[in-house]
Design a protein around this motif. Structure first.
Motif, short mmCIF file in Angstrom:
data_model
loop_
_atom_site.label_atom_id
_atom_site.label_comp_id
_atom_site.label_asym_id
_atom_site.label_seq_id
_atom_site.Cartn_x
_atom_site.Cartn_y
_atom_site.Cartn_z
N VAL A 85 0.90 -1.37 0.15
CA VAL A 85 0.07 -0.14 -0.06
C VAL A 85 0.79 1.25 -0.08
O VAL A 85 1.87 1.25 0.80
N VAL A 86 0.60 2.24 -0.75
CA VAL A 86 1.31 3.49 -0.97
C VAL A 86 0.35 4.42 -0.30
O VAL A 86 -0.99 4.57 -0.80
N THR A 87 0.83 5.02 0.43
CA THR A 87 -0.09 6.28 1.33
C THR A 87 0.42 7.51 0.78
O THR A 87 1.83 7.82 0.86
N VAL A 88 -0.32 8.47 0.62
CA VAL A 88 0.13 9.84 0.16
C VAL A 88 -0.61 10.88 0.78
O VAL A 88 -1.76 10.43 1.22
N ASP A 89 0.00 12.15 1.27
CA ASP A 89 -0.71 13.14 1.95
C ASP A 89 -1.56 13.71 1.06
O ASP A 89 -2.01 13.63 -0.24
N VAL A 90 -2.47 14.49 1.68
CA VAL A 90 -3.70 15.38 0.97
C VAL A 90 -3.10 16.18 -0.28
O VAL A 90 -3.83 16.42 -1.04
N HIS A 91 -1.77 16.81 -0.04
CA HIS A 91 -1.14 17.64 -1.02
C HIS A 91 -1.02 16.76 -2.39
O HIS A 91 -1.33 17.21 -3.51
N ALA A 92 -0.50 15.68 -2.09
CA ALA A 92 0.08 14.67 -3.25
C ALA A 92 -1.56 14.32 -3.86
O ALA A 92 -1.56 14.21 -4.94
N ALA A 93 -2.14 13.94 -2.94
CA ALA A 93 -3.65 13.66 -3.48
C ALA A 93 -4.34 14.52 -4.19
O ALA A 93 -5.04 14.28 -5.42
N LYS A 94 -4.19 15.76 -3.93
CA LYS A 94 -5.00 16.87 -4.71
C LYS A 94 -4.28 16.93 -5.94
O LYS A 94 -5.18 17.25 -7.15
N GLY A 95 -2.97 16.86 -5.97
CA GLY A 95 -2.34 16.90 -7.35
C GLY A 95 -2.78 15.67 -8.48
O GLY A 95 -3.04 15.95 -9.51
N LEU A 96 -2.81 14.58 -7.79
CA LEU A 96 -3.30 13.43 -8.54
C LEU A 96 -4.82 13.37 -9.03
O LEU A 96 -4.99 13.09 -10.08
N ILE A 97 -5.59 14.00 -8.20
CA ILE A 97 -7.03 14.38 -8.57
C ILE A 97 -7.11 15.42 -9.67
O ILE A 97 -7.97 15.00 -10.65
N GLY A 127 -3.68 9.32 2.92
CA GLY A 127 -3.46 9.41 4.54
C GLY A 127 -4.25 10.78 5.03
O GLY A 127 -4.06 11.74 4.44
N GLY A 128 -4.52 10.69 5.99
CA GLY A 128 -5.24 12.00 6.89
C GLY A 128 -6.84 12.08 6.43
O GLY A 128 -7.51 12.79 7.20
N LYS A 153 -7.75 23.34 4.04
CA LYS A 153 -8.86 24.27 3.03
C LYS A 153 -8.93 24.11 1.69
O LYS A 153 -8.83 24.82 0.65
N PHE A 154 -8.89 22.62 1.21
CA PHE A 154 -9.01 22.38 0.02
C PHE A 154 -10.37 22.33 -0.30
O PHE A 154 -11.35 22.28 0.61
N PRO A 155 -10.68 22.43 -1.67
CA PRO A 155 -12.20 22.60 -2.13
C PRO A 155 -13.06 21.27 -1.59
O PRO A 155 -12.61 20.16 -1.96
N VAL A 156 -14.25 21.68 -1.12
CA VAL A 156 -15.17 20.58 -0.83
C VAL A 156 -16.51 20.91 -1.33
O VAL A 156 -16.87 21.91 -1.86
N ASN A 157 -17.33 19.93 -1.46
CA ASN A 157 -18.60 19.68 -1.98
C ASN A 157 -19.47 19.35 -0.89
O ASN A 157 -19.31 18.40 -0.29
N ILE A 158 -20.59 20.16 -0.58
CA ILE A 158 -21.38 19.87 0.52
C ILE A 158 -22.90 19.85 0.07
O ILE A 158 -23.50 20.64 0.07
#
Length: 148
Positions: A27-39, A126-127, A136-141
């Motif tokens: 399993v590779v875990t990335v932080d939210v910054h890396a995840a945002k870039g991948l998204i 991760g996280g 404070k990354f973009p969310v949809n509610i």
């Protein structure tokens, strides 16, 4: 990734360690910054939280799928027996997936299951949603929009 052992019932720790040790893929875990870039580059965000959690707010992504890893039942939470089938009907085994949950625990379990069942390009965020919101990354509610 640091996870408090107190978060897990004793039996689940043994199950988790067994699954990790028996899985061929790591399993590779990335932080939210890396995840945002991948998204942002087209990866699919797989939110494995419950539908209720998802509707209270989720990562704002173009390619997003919600398949709960755990289900709320009258006897408490239990693993979704159709999780792999539901993910397989929404995504291909070759798709690039970022798996996220509320804090990073369920997504780790889900990522392990997906890798051990032939999904090739899966990473754990991760996280989870908690860290996503903290940054404070973009969310949809969706519920808030419906209530207006």
């Amino acid at each position: 990734m640091a996870v408090s052992l107190a978060l897990f019932p004793r039996w689940s720790l043994f199950l988790f360690l067994f699954v990790l040790c028996s899985s061929e893929a790591k399993v590779v875990t990335v932080d939210v910054h890396a995840a945002k870039g991948l998204i942002q580059t087209g990866s699919i965000y797989l939110d494995v939280r419950t539908v209720e959690e998802f509707l209270k707010g989720h990562v704002d992504a173009v390619n997003i799928v919600n398949v709960p890893y755990m289900l709320n039942t009258p006897k408490g939470k239990k693993k979704n027996p159709d999780f792999l089938k539901e993910v397989s009907s929404a995504c291909n085994r070759e798709d690039h997936l970022i798996v996220g949950c509320q804090s990073g625990v369920r997504s780790l379990y889900a990522t392990t299951d997906l890798l051990s069942h032939g999904f090739k390009n899966v990473v754990d965020m991760g996280g989870g949603y908690v860290d996503w919101v903290k940054n404070k990354f973009p969310v949809n509610i969706p519920l808030a929009k419906e209530e207006l």
